[in-house]
Design a protein around this motif. Structure first.
Motif, short mmCIF file in Angstrom:
data_model
loop_
_atom_site.label_atom_id
_atom_site.label_comp_id
_atom_site.label_asym_id
_atom_site.label_seq_id
_atom_site.Cartn_x
_atom_site.Cartn_y
_atom_site.Cartn_z
N ASP A 1 0.86 -1.18 0.00
CA ASP A 1 0.00 0.00 0.00
C ASP A 1 0.90 1.24 0.00
O ASP A 1 1.68 1.44 0.93
CB ASP A 1 -0.91 -0.01 1.22
CG ASP A 1 -1.92 1.12 1.22
OD1 ASP A 1 -2.02 1.84 0.20
OD2 ASP A 1 -2.61 1.28 2.23
N GLU A 2 0.82 2.02 -1.05
CA GLU A 2 1.72 3.18 -1.21
C GLU A 2 1.61 4.17 -0.07
O GLU A 2 2.61 4.67 0.43
CB GLU A 2 1.44 3.89 -2.54
CG GLU A 2 1.69 3.06 -3.75
CD GLU A 2 0.47 2.94 -4.64
OE1 GLU A 2 -0.48 3.72 -4.49
OE2 GLU A 2 0.48 2.03 -5.49
N LYS A 3 0.39 4.45 0.36
CA LYS A 3 0.19 5.46 1.41
C LYS A 3 0.76 5.00 2.75
O LYS A 3 1.38 5.78 3.46
CB LYS A 3 -1.29 5.79 1.53
CG LYS A 3 -1.83 6.51 0.30
CD LYS A 3 -3.21 7.04 0.54
CE LYS A 3 -3.83 7.66 -0.69
NZ LYS A 3 -3.07 8.70 -1.30
N VAL A 4 0.56 3.73 3.08
CA VAL A 4 1.08 3.21 4.35
C VAL A 4 2.60 3.23 4.35
O VAL A 4 3.23 3.66 5.32
CB VAL A 4 0.54 1.78 4.58
CG1 VAL A 4 1.22 1.13 5.77
CG2 VAL A 4 -0.97 1.80 4.77
N GLU A 5 3.20 2.78 3.25
CA GLU A 5 4.66 2.75 3.17
C GLU A 5 5.24 4.17 3.13
O GLU A 5 6.30 4.42 3.69
CB GLU A 5 5.12 1.95 1.95
CG GLU A 5 4.82 0.47 2.06
CD GLU A 5 5.53 -0.19 3.22
OE1 GLU A 5 6.71 0.12 3.48
OE2 GLU A 5 4.90 -1.04 3.87
N ALA A 6 4.55 5.09 2.47
CA ALA A 6 5.01 6.47 2.43
C ALA A 6 4.97 7.09 3.82
O ALA A 6 5.90 7.80 4.22
CB ALA A 6 4.15 7.29 1.45
N LYS A 7 3.92 6.79 4.59
CA LYS A 7 3.85 7.28 5.97
C LYS A 7 4.96 6.69 6.82
O LYS A 7 5.54 7.38 7.66
CB LYS A 7 2.49 6.95 6.58
CG LYS A 7 1.37 7.83 6.10
CD LYS A 7 0.05 7.46 6.75
CE LYS A 7 -1.08 8.28 6.17
NZ LYS A 7 -2.38 7.91 6.74
N SER A 8 5.28 5.42 6.57
CA SER A 8 6.36 4.77 7.30
C SER A 8 7.70 5.43 7.00
O SER A 8 8.50 5.68 7.91
CB SER A 8 6.40 3.29 6.92
OG SER A 8 7.56 2.69 7.44
N ASN A 9 7.95 5.72 5.72
CA ASN A 9 9.19 6.41 5.35
C ASN A 9 9.25 7.81 5.95
O ASN A 9 10.30 8.23 6.45
CB ASN A 9 9.32 6.51 3.83
CG ASN A 9 9.70 5.22 3.15
OD1 ASN A 9 9.42 5.03 1.97
ND2 ASN A 9 10.35 4.32 3.86
#
Length: 109
Positions: A28-36
């Motif tokens: 999930d792009e949004k979840v991984e982007a938030k993680s980064n």
């Protein structure tokens, strides 16, 4: 007839196995982007529009990685992300990122 049926079963078994190896895990792009962004925020304070811009950059990265890229294309994408980070953040902020082992690699790959 038995040989024909056996050959058909083997053919289908190898076909299913080959197609299963071609699949890869999409994230999930949004979840991984938030993680980064959260990992970056632990080292460098990011607020306001900078936070939004970096979130979009990380989202772009994960959207492209979901496209099943070749190794060369992944390396090129990592280089592009690193260059965009260096252009966005100050030299002091980049030094803070580089001082934390593995963080820059996590953000770019």
């Amino acid at each position: 007839m038995k040989n024909l049926l056996g050959a058909l079963v083997l053919f289908l078994a190898f076909t299913v196995n080959a197609s299963a190896q071609e699949t890869f895990k999409k994230v999930d792009e949004k979840v991984e982007a938030k993680s980064n962004l959260a990992a970056l925020s632990e080292v460098v304070p990011v607020q306001g529009t900078l936070s939004e811009d970096l979130f979009r950059l990380f989202e772009y990265k994960h959207r492209n990685l979901n496209g099943n890229l070749s190794a060369e294309r992944k390396a090129e994408l990592a280089k592009i992300i690193e260059l965009k980070l260096r252009a966005t953040l100050s030299q002091e902020q980049m030094q803070s990122i580089e001082s934390k082992p593995g963080l820059l690699k996590k953000l770019t790959n």
